[in-house]
Scaffold this active site. Structure first.
Site, mmCIF file in Angstrom:
data_model
loop_
_atom_site.group_PDB
_atom_site.id
_atom_site.type_symbol
_atom_site.label_atom_id
_atom_site.label_comp_id
_atom_site.label_asym_id
_atom_site.label_seq_id
_atom_site.Cartn_x
_atom_site.Cartn_y
_atom_site.Cartn_z
ATOM 1 N N LYS A 165 0.742 -1.105 -0.161
ATOM 2 C CA LYS A 165 0.039 -0.010 0.017
ATOM 3 C C LYS A 165 0.944 1.267 -0.001
ATOM 4 C CE LYS A 165 -3.869 1.868 2.706
ATOM 5 N NZ LYS A 165 -4.574 1.408 4.297
ATOM 6 N N SER A 200 -9.199 1.474 3.521
ATOM 7 C CA SER A 200 -8.603 2.293 2.625
ATOM 8 C C SER A 200 -7.557 1.648 1.733
ATOM 9 C CB SER A 200 -7.867 3.439 3.281
ATOM 10 O OG SER A 200 -6.856 2.937 4.249
ATOM 11 N N SER A 235 -9.710 -1.014 7.152
ATOM 12 C CA SER A 235 -9.103 -0.816 5.844
ATOM 13 C C SER A 235 -8.477 -2.034 5.340
ATOM 14 C CB SER A 235 -8.261 0.333 6.158
ATOM 15 O OG SER A 235 -8.581 1.557 6.366
#
Length: 524
Positions: free
Chosen positions: A99, A179, A203
């Protein structure tokens, strides 16, 4: 004919790589590399080819922000190590995505924001360093909900100013949640066999659930957070996302470390082990599992009942558990996140290079977004930033009271109480409902059925989601939740369920989930 044999052999070796990328797992790829059926360089080239064809073209998933320019060179080096007999473990030569809030030397770490688009201080986070030490290749950095979805209450998951909107491989008009949106979409689409996301509250679990993956939000303090763009030191943690439980266990085992710069990890090595080697699905027989109910969508509830039947058939004892009221827990946690975001982000920005990052504080960042509103805020604003900026410091009595309250209600009086009072080993529930439409007007729509992440996230306890099947063609997940450091128990139960249910459905990359004759009427 003899001259053709080596060429034919190479083609036979290479073909499965291209043909099976959507199904390739870390464990299967590791076995293929060990047997010589393929090479790391060949695998990396295959993934890069697929990404080029599908991430910016084809369905245009927008799941990856940056690719590692050294990936092929690193693959060659790891192939050479393998030939020389130097093996680093099951991740040796395996491509992994991170990420884009996790620092990797040589690639910018943007958190999806234009303010950080040149942020490359030339250092590896402990997460990246651990993966490299185990022989993994950091293939690239994945898109995310900007600032890990902590900028506005009207945000749209999966969108960032740098990466655009990440699309769900199961239906391109549906949310990827977030996210860790790009990490989930990329693994589901076959761009890598595994990825690392991060979670403050939902997330890792939400995108994994909505894109048919296994995701683990581990106990806070098992994995160092240093050089990860922060929200909250109370709740932040990196976490693995992959296609099956074993792969998640392999990644978890590689990431555990104690880091002097992260006091929460002081006891991490006491819990370090090979979680994959220790997997034992037979342990579910005799487990007492607490069942939490919720949601109203009939098809989702029917899926859940089927999953519970699988667990019961495996020999688990199911115990209906009533969730405590936990009144005020979420509001108190939200206060904690705002206090800690201001303090932790300011501390992080102070470690970046001033010649690369023009903002040094949250206040600077707010001003930056206003100055670049046409690109940074075309869909939603920065109301959470403003609320966080208005908070006092971490010595404020209101902050300390909010942290005590949220931690107590989620942990001691929440998950721990449910486990103890019902004499159960873990809790099971629906992870989330099916993915809602990506909506540029209203933003995210979390009000639907499911959504189980709050207590475990706030308490800092582990939470595992495993695919539970499809609802109208969209994935939904089954959650296993435990107390601190109960990862092995959750993984054992998750693997038993995964093996018995046999659920795995390839994404179809269809344009929408909403087409069908029921929408068109029945005119003659």
């Amino acid at each position: 004919m003899k001259k053709l044999l080596p060429i034919l052999a190479l083609l036979l070796i290479a073909a499965p790589v291209q043909a099976q990328l959507e199904e390739t797992t870390i464990a299967s790829l590791s076995a293929d590399l060990a047997s010589g059926r393929t090479s790391s360089e060949r695998v990396v080239r295959a993934y890069l080819k697929r990404i080029a064809a599908m991430d910016r073209k084809g369905p245009r998933l927008n799941s990856i922000i940056t690719l590692n320019p050294q990936a092929i060179e690193q693959a060659r080096a790891l192939d050479a190590e393998r030939r020389a007999g130097r093996l680093r473990g099951p991740l040796h030569g395996v491509p992994i995505l991170l990420k884009d809030n996790i620092e990797v030397a040589g690639m910018p770490t943007t958190a999806g924001s234009l303010a950080l688009v040149r942020n490359d201080p030339g250092r590896d986070s402990p997460v990246a360093a651990a993966l490299k030490a185990k022989g993994a290749i950091i293939l690239g950095k994945t898109n995310l909900s900007e600032w890990a979805n902590f900028r506005s209450e009207r945000s749209m998951s999966g969108w960032s100013a740098v990466g655009g909107l990440t699309r769900n491989p199961y239906a391109l008009d549906r949310t990827t949640c977030g996210s860790s949106s790009g990490s989930g979409a990329a693994v589901a689409a076959g761009f890598a066999p595994g990825a690392i996301g991060s979670e403050t509250n939902g997330s890792v679990i939400c995108p994994s659930s909505m894109m048919g993956l296994v995701g683990l939000k581990p106990t806070v303090g098992l994995i160092p957070r240093t050089h990860i763009v922060p929200i909250s030191h109370s709740q932040d943690t990196a976490g693995p996302m992959a296609r099956n439980v074993r792969d998640v266990a392999i990644l978890l085992s590689a990431l555990i470390a104690s880091d002097p710069a992260d006091p929460a990890t002081a006891d991490a090595m006491a819990h370090a082990q090979d979680y994959a080697a220790a997997l034992d699905p037979a342990k579910i027989r005799g487990m007492r599992i607490g069942v939490l109910r919720g949601g109203a969508q009939p098809e989702l509830l029917a899926r859940y009942d089927v999953a519970l039947g699988v667990l019961k058939g495996l020999g688990a004892t199911l115990v209906e558990v009533k969730k405590p009221a936990m009144e005020g827990m979420s509001a108190a946690s939200y206060d904690v996140l705002q206090y800690e975001f201001k303090a932790d982000l300011n501390a992080y920005l102070a470690t970046t290079r001033a010649d690369q990052v023009p903002v040094r504080t949250l206040s600077d960042l707010i001003a930056f977004d206003v100055a670049h509103a046409d690109r940074e805020m075309p869909l939603f604003g920065q109301d959470i930033f403003a609320m966080a900026q208005a908070k006092a410091g971490l010595d404020d009595a209101a902050y300390k009271a909010a942290r005590e309250k949220s931690l107590r209600l989620a942990g001691r009086e929440g998950i721990d109480a449910m486990l103890a009072e019902n004499r159960v080993d873990l809790l099971v529930t629906i992870s989330y409902g099916p993915a809602w439409p990506s909506d540029t007007v209203w933003g995210d729509q979390y009000e639907g059925p499911g959504g189980s992440t709050g207590p475990a996230a706030i308490a800092g306890y582990p939470h595992l989601t495993v695919p539970m099947g499809l609802v109208r063609g969209l994935p939904v997940g089954l959650s296993f939740i435990g107390t601190a450091y109960a990862e092995q128990t959750l993984l054992d139960a998750g693997l038993a369920y995964e093996q018995a249910s046999g659920i795995h459905v390839r994404p179809t990359f269809r344009p929408t989930a909403d087409t069908g004759p029921e929408l068109e009427g029945n005119r003659p």
